[in-house]
Scaffold this motif. Structure first.
Motif, short mmCIF file in Angstrom:
data_model
loop_
_atom_site.label_atom_id
_atom_site.label_comp_id
_atom_site.label_asym_id
_atom_site.label_seq_id
_atom_site.Cartn_x
_atom_site.Cartn_y
_atom_site.Cartn_z
N ALA A 156 0.80 -1.28 -0.07
CA ALA A 156 -0.05 -0.07 -0.20
C ALA A 156 0.85 1.09 -0.04
N ASP A 157 1.99 1.37 0.69
CA ASP A 157 3.03 2.43 0.93
C ASP A 157 3.55 2.60 -0.31
N THR A 158 4.02 1.40 -0.86
CA THR A 158 4.68 1.61 -2.05
C THR A 158 4.07 2.03 -3.36
N GLY A 159 2.48 1.69 -3.15
CA GLY A 159 1.62 2.18 -4.28
C GLY A 159 1.57 3.58 -4.10
N VAL A 160 1.20 4.03 -2.93
CA VAL A 160 0.79 5.36 -2.85
C VAL A 160 2.20 6.27 -2.88
N SER A 161 3.29 5.89 -2.60
CA SER A 161 4.43 6.67 -3.03
C SER A 161 4.75 6.75 -4.23
N LEU A 162 4.52 5.74 -5.11
CA LEU A 162 4.61 5.51 -6.55
C LEU A 162 3.36 6.87 -6.97
N GLY A 163 2.63 6.55 -6.67
CA GLY A 163 1.57 7.56 -7.07
C GLY A 163 1.93 8.96 -6.84
N VAL A 164 2.35 9.22 -5.71
CA VAL A 164 2.99 10.48 -5.48
C VAL A 164 4.21 10.91 -6.44
N VAL A 165 4.95 10.05 -6.64
CA VAL A 165 5.96 10.30 -7.61
C VAL A 165 5.46 10.76 -9.03
N VAL A 166 4.48 10.04 -9.58
CA VAL A 166 4.00 10.09 -10.98
C VAL A 166 3.20 11.46 -10.86
N ALA A 167 2.38 11.57 -9.76
CA ALA A 167 1.53 12.87 -9.77
C ALA A 167 2.28 14.06 -9.79
N GLY A 168 3.40 14.01 -8.95
CA GLY A 168 4.24 14.98 -8.62
C GLY A 168 5.01 15.52 -10.01
N ILE A 169 5.32 14.63 -10.71
CA ILE A 169 6.12 14.82 -11.87
C ILE A 169 4.94 15.53 -13.05
N PHE A 170 3.69 14.81 -12.91
CA PHE A 170 2.63 15.55 -13.96
C PHE A 170 2.34 16.99 -13.28
N VAL A 171 2.27 17.16 -12.21
CA VAL A 171 1.97 18.55 -11.65
C VAL A 171 3.20 19.50 -12.02
N MET A 172 4.16 19.11 -11.90
CA MET A 172 5.72 19.94 -12.32
C MET A 172 5.29 20.32 -13.74
N TRP A 176 -1.69 20.80 -12.95
CA TRP A 176 -2.79 20.20 -12.39
C TRP A 176 -2.85 19.73 -11.22
N GLN A 177 -3.21 20.14 -10.19
CA GLN A 177 -3.22 19.76 -8.81
C GLN A 177 -3.73 18.70 -8.54
N VAL A 178 -5.07 18.55 -9.17
CA VAL A 178 -6.00 17.63 -8.99
C VAL A 178 -5.55 16.10 -9.37
N ILE A 179 -4.39 16.09 -10.01
CA ILE A 179 -3.87 14.68 -10.32
C ILE A 179 -3.48 13.81 -9.32
N ASP A 180 -3.13 14.60 -8.30
CA ASP A 180 -2.50 14.18 -7.08
C ASP A 180 -3.44 13.26 -6.23
N PRO A 181 -4.73 13.87 -6.00
CA PRO A 181 -5.47 13.04 -5.41
C PRO A 181 -6.19 11.99 -6.25
N LEU A 182 -6.43 12.12 -7.53
CA LEU A 182 -7.16 11.27 -8.22
C LEU A 182 -6.01 9.86 -8.21
N VAL A 183 -5.02 10.01 -8.49
CA VAL A 183 -4.03 8.99 -8.28
C VAL A 183 -4.03 8.18 -7.11
N SER A 184 -4.18 8.78 -5.82
CA SER A 184 -4.25 8.37 -4.73
C SER A 184 -5.50 7.46 -4.49
N ILE A 185 -6.74 7.98 -5.08
CA ILE A 185 -7.79 7.12 -5.01
C ILE A 185 -7.79 5.99 -5.85
#
Length: 301
Positions: A156-172, A176-185
């Motif tokens: 679970a933590d690996t997945g969430v952390s990976l999602g944060v990495v992908v979302a963070g890069i996407f946001v950069m 689009w800040q909304v990508i972060d919570p959508l990936v988490s869900i």
């Protein structure tokens, strides 16, 4: 007559020690970066990862207790603690996923800017540490629900952390800040399937249901088909721990005695074919009601 053919238990002490140490190091790193960057998200996630340390400690404690010898008061020792630990870990994980979902939904309606570079770097460290920890438990989680609970926490933590990495890069690159919570869900939804499976299996074992991997129909057919066995009754199959299965049964025979050798053969077959390591068999002669537990059924036989 009782016999336990295989009481070997894998010692996960080193695995748990390494996993806990790695996660404590990450909590310190994440909390430190969170304070330095003024990121409440990182600080909150550090608190979440601290709960995973607790889950690993719980699973480790249960695994250690399960290895303690039986006593006159606790004739099965502390084996059942592994089931309680897996059930507790499943509940804790469910609440953790709920908390992540709640936070994610809040951020969908009220997006908060994230310090993308800092978050990506720290989350990437989390991916590595959590993935390494998960890999430590990947083999054991297939046969031990207690280990599976610890494994799912790390996945679970690996997945969430990976999602944060992908979302963070996407946001950069998009802002689009909304990508972060959508990936988490999305990640929570995937992990929820395994969590519900863990909870279902743990609860079943806690109430002494037949373990999922046991072919109870096959067991009944095998015992009923034994030579000189006219009937079986009081058949019970349950989990002594998250890795050990026990069976007790009464065999009604047309012979006076199956003999110790035949009983050993039956027990060995139950072990080899059905994975039942501890079997207790009582032999009763057909028509002898003095030793029957289920006398009404036996009279009909």
């Amino acid at each position: 007559m009782a016999h336990d053919y295989d009481h070997k238990q894998i010692n996960y002490n080193r695995t748990f020690a390494v996993g806990i140490l790695l996660n404590i190091v990450f909590v310190v790193i994440e909390a430190g970066y969170g304070v330095a960057a003024g990121s409440l998200a990182l600080i909150a996630d550090a608190g979440h990862n601290l709960s995973d340390v607790f889950s690993l400690l719980l699973a480790w404690g249960a695994s250690w207790l399960a290895r303690k010898p039986a006593t006159e008061k606790r004739t099965y020792g502390f084996r059942k603690v592994t089931i309680i630990a897996s059930l507790t870990n499943g509940i804790v994980l469910l609440f953790a996923l709920g908390g992540i979902t709640w936070e994610a939904i809040g951020r969908i309606f009220d997006p908060k800017p994230i310090e993308a570079i800092t978050v990506v770097v720290v989350a990437a460290i989390g991916v590595v540490i959590n993935a390494i920890t998960a890999l430590l438990f990947v083999s054991g989680q297939k046969t031990d629900l207690n280990i599976k609970g610890a494994y799912l926490h790390m996945v679970a933590d690996t997945g969430v952390s990976l999602g944060v990495v992908v979302a963070g890069i996407f946001v950069m690159f998009t802002g689009w800040q909304v990508i972060d919570p959508l990936v988490s869900i999305f990640i929570v939804s995937v992990i929820l399937v395994g969590t519900l499976s863990l909870l279902r299996d743990s609860l079943n074992l806690a109430i002494d249901s037949v373990p999922e991997q046991i072919d109870i129909a096959g067991v009944m057919a095998y015992l009923s088909g034994l030579d000189n066995v006219s009937q079986i009754h009081d058949l019970h199959v349950w989990a002594m721990s998250t890795t050990e299965v026990a069976l007790s049964v009464h065999l009604v025979t047309t012979d006076n005695d199956l003999g110790n050798n035949n009983l050993s053969i039956i027990q060995q077959h139950l072990h080899d074919r059905f994975g039942i390591g501890h079997s207790t068999i009582q032999v009763e002669k057909h028509g002898d009601e003095s030793c029957m537990l289920d006398r009404d059924v036996c009279k009909k036989g």
